[in-house]
Each structure stands twice: as structure tokens, then as C-alpha cells.
Design a protein around this motif. Sequence first.
Motif, PDB file in Angstrom:
ATOM      1  N   GLN B 178      74.682  25.558  67.242  1.00  0.00           N
ATOM      2  CA  GLN B 178      74.858  26.881  66.847  1.00  0.00           C
ATOM      3  C   GLN B 178      76.258  27.682  67.060  1.00  0.00           C
ATOM      4  O   GLN B 178      76.689  28.503  66.443  1.00  0.00           O
ATOM      5  N   SER B 179      76.536  27.592  68.641  1.00  0.00           N
ATOM      6  CA  SER B 179      77.418  28.132  69.007  1.00  0.00           C
ATOM      7  C   SER B 179      78.757  27.565  68.470  1.00  0.00           C
ATOM      8  O   SER B 179      79.680  28.351  68.326  1.00  0.00           O
ATOM      9  N   ILE B 180      78.690  26.245  68.268  1.00  0.00           N
ATOM     10  CA  ILE B 180      79.864  25.455  67.523  1.00  0.00           C
ATOM     11  C   ILE B 180      80.034  26.263  65.980  1.00  0.00           C
ATOM     12  O   ILE B 180      81.328  26.567  65.784  1.00  0.00           O
ATOM     13  N   ALA B 182      79.111  29.230  65.097  1.00  0.00           N
ATOM     14  CA  ALA B 182      79.398  30.583  65.274  1.00  0.00           C
ATOM     15  C   ALA B 182      80.911  30.735  65.707  1.00  0.00           C
ATOM     16  O   ALA B 182      81.787  31.415  65.283  1.00  0.00           O
ATOM     17  N   ALA B 183      81.462  29.999  66.700  1.00  0.00           N
ATOM     18  CA  ALA B 183      82.567  29.816  67.268  1.00  0.00           C
ATOM     19  C   ALA B 183      83.883  29.563  66.102  1.00  0.00           C
ATOM     20  O   ALA B 183      84.787  30.050  66.019  1.00  0.00           O
ATOM     21  N   CYS B 186      85.023  32.077  64.049  1.00  0.00           N
ATOM     22  CA  CYS B 186      85.965  33.136  64.748  1.00  0.00           C
ATOM     23  C   CYS B 186      87.385  32.440  64.732  1.00  0.00           C
ATOM     24  O   CYS B 186      88.075  33.139  65.449  1.00  0.00           O
TER      25      CYS B 186
END
Lengths: 203, 203
Positions: B178-180, B182-183, B186
Motif C-alpha cells: 500500500q505504501s509503494i 501511495a508513494a 506522489c
Amino acid sequence: MEKGLLIVLSGPSGVGKGTVCTALRPKMKDLTYSISATTRSPRPGEVDGINYFFKSKEEFQSMIQQDELLEWAEYVGNFYGTPAPFVRETLDKGKDIILEIEVQGALKVKEKFPEGIFIFLIPPSLNELENRIVGRGTETSESIQNRMSAAREELSMMQNYDYVVVNDEIELACARIQSIIAAEHCRRERVFPNIKKQILEVK
Amino acid sequence: MEKGLLIVLSGPSGVGKGTVCTALRPKMKDLTYSISATTRSPRPGEVDGINYFFKSKEEFQSMIQQDELLEWAEYVGNFYGTPAPFVRETLDKGKDIILEIEVQGALKVKEKFPEGIFIFLIPPSLNELENRIVGRGTETSESIQNRMSAAREELSMMQNYDYVVVNDEIELACARIQSIIAAEHCRRERVFPNIKKQILEVK
């Protein structure tokens, strides 16, 4: 040991870098916050080595000459800068460190730490531009041009960054930054050398 | 409109790709899950267009010939593949899509979608290698060599990926993925063209 990540949070003045950084602290306790050196006097309650490294003008000049500052600037007669040793020691311990810094300072840090993770915080209005502009044209063309001119200046800075985070809500901006840091720890280029070394060492 | 992200989750067989992907579903409801085409018969409860696109062998052969599959393979007499149109349509709608796929298939997808985000799931044991090896040497050298050989093979695959996620705990692996995602939303390269276009259009 794997080095920590250098994270640089920057963006146009007034975008809320400090507020976001303060909001991050309780959420990311493993993150170290860079401490600036300054020649201004400590205010009541401020502690040397926690809030700032308090230095005399002579000490600060000497730090500049010894290339001990990643970047520095003068505001209202006082000097402010980022001491390199604290940053390097933190990274060498394998800990991530975040610098909250002006755009010009961030560019100087990038010269010394091109491997850093550079995050550009933008105000939501830049993102809303499309809507505003495509909208009903209530603004004069001069007003639009001024806005575009400012936006273009911000834009040219953005090119030097790895990530762009919209500061629409502090909580959301924090979550994005947390995701970026977590994702960067999973990047193959970072993970691979360690795994490779582990295997090669026992060939 | 900004295109969606193509996310490819792959890794050595048995690492838990399917389990992680299933665990992601309730957490990431905005994410579309790629649907495979297969020539095997539907099992009770399986629905065409939801669990699989069920195809005859002739239809599948025709899809191969028309280059409508991003990748395909044969297992135990049945064909399985990833239909390109569904992936492309999802991306064109601006939605992210995730493919859970074998390592060989992932390489084929990469040829067609080099801009995809390629995540390599590894078992925690690879990460634990260092500890095990530096440990008290309870393993025979043959056993260590076998392990190293397998690890080296996995390693060579890893080079083709953007991220490496350790599947130590499903919840943690999900959080990293999930972080990957989201990042990646950005990343300046992705965000910048949109902002630039907004501004240039109203010059």
C-alpha cells in the motif's frame, strides 16, 4: 549495516513544511529530526542540541569555512544552517533523518547527498488550478497571469525533487510522507546490495 | 486524465503472492484486480468475468495469435493468461490495476509495460539468511550451498523489479505494498506533467 535514508522536506515558503514536520514527530518515532545550528540567542526553554545547536558568530563562520554545514543562510542578522556531522552520524547509525528546509538550501543538500529523498510539498491550490482555470473565468487575465507566473516559478523548483506531496490536509500529507519513506525502504536498489552481500559472503 | 498505475506482484512460487493479493482486496477497494483468461472449466460458483474469463481452447489460441494476452502459460493441460484489453481499459479510466503473476509472466508484462511498478515478494528466510549463516554453522556445507544456489536464482530475478517486499507477515507485506502504491502516486515524474499541462494550457 544499511545506511539510513536522508529525507529532505522542502517547498515554497508558507506551504506548511514546519507544521507537517511537527505532525510527523509522534507518528514516526524512528525518524531523527535534523537540528539546525544558529547564531541567534536561545529563547527561554530552548535547549542546546535539542532545539538548536547554539553557536557564536565566530563558531558559525568557522563551520562555514570547514565545510561543516550542508547549507546555511542568513535571516534578519542571524545565521542558520544544517550541521553535516549530525546528519552523517545519524545515517551511519542506520537511522533515517529528515531535514525541513527552504528550497535553496535543499538544492545545496542535493549537491552533497544526491542519494537523498527529496520531497516537494505543494499547496492544494496548485492542484486546484485546473478547476479554477477551466472554471467560469471570474478572474481577470492579469490575476490569472500572476498566479501562473508564481506557479511556474514553483514548478521549475519541483524538477529537482523525487516526490511531490500535496498539503491539502496535514494528516493526509503526513500519511503520504510516511508511505514514501516506507516505499523507499523497499526499493530494490537499496535492498538488493544487502541481500547480495549476504549471499556472496558465504559462497 | 492521468492514467492508472499497473502494479505487478510477483516472486518465487510458494512465497504467498495469492494470499497477499487476497488480503489486499478489502484494504484497497480502489484497486482493480486483473482477471485471467483460462481454458479450464468453471468450478461451481465461479463466474465468467469475475473469477476468470472462461475461454475455449480455440478462443485462447486466437487471443494468442491476435496478441491480446500480456502473457500466458500452460499448466496441467490448461491455458492461463492475462488479457491485455481489460488491463488497458482499466488504466485508461485512471484506475490502478494489480496483476499477481509468476516471475516469467512478469518479465513478459514488463516488455509491454516498462512503466509498470514491479514488486518482488520474497520469503523472510532470504532476509534471515545473514543470521542463519553467520550463526553457529549447524548446517552442512552441502545444505548451505543448496540454499545459496536457490537464493542466487531468486536474486537474479529480483534485478528486474522496482521494489522488494518481504512477506514476513501478511499484514506487514500488505502495508508495504500500500505504501509503494501511495508513494508512486506522489512521484514527481507522474505528478509533474499534469501540473505542467494545467499551467501551460492557460499561458
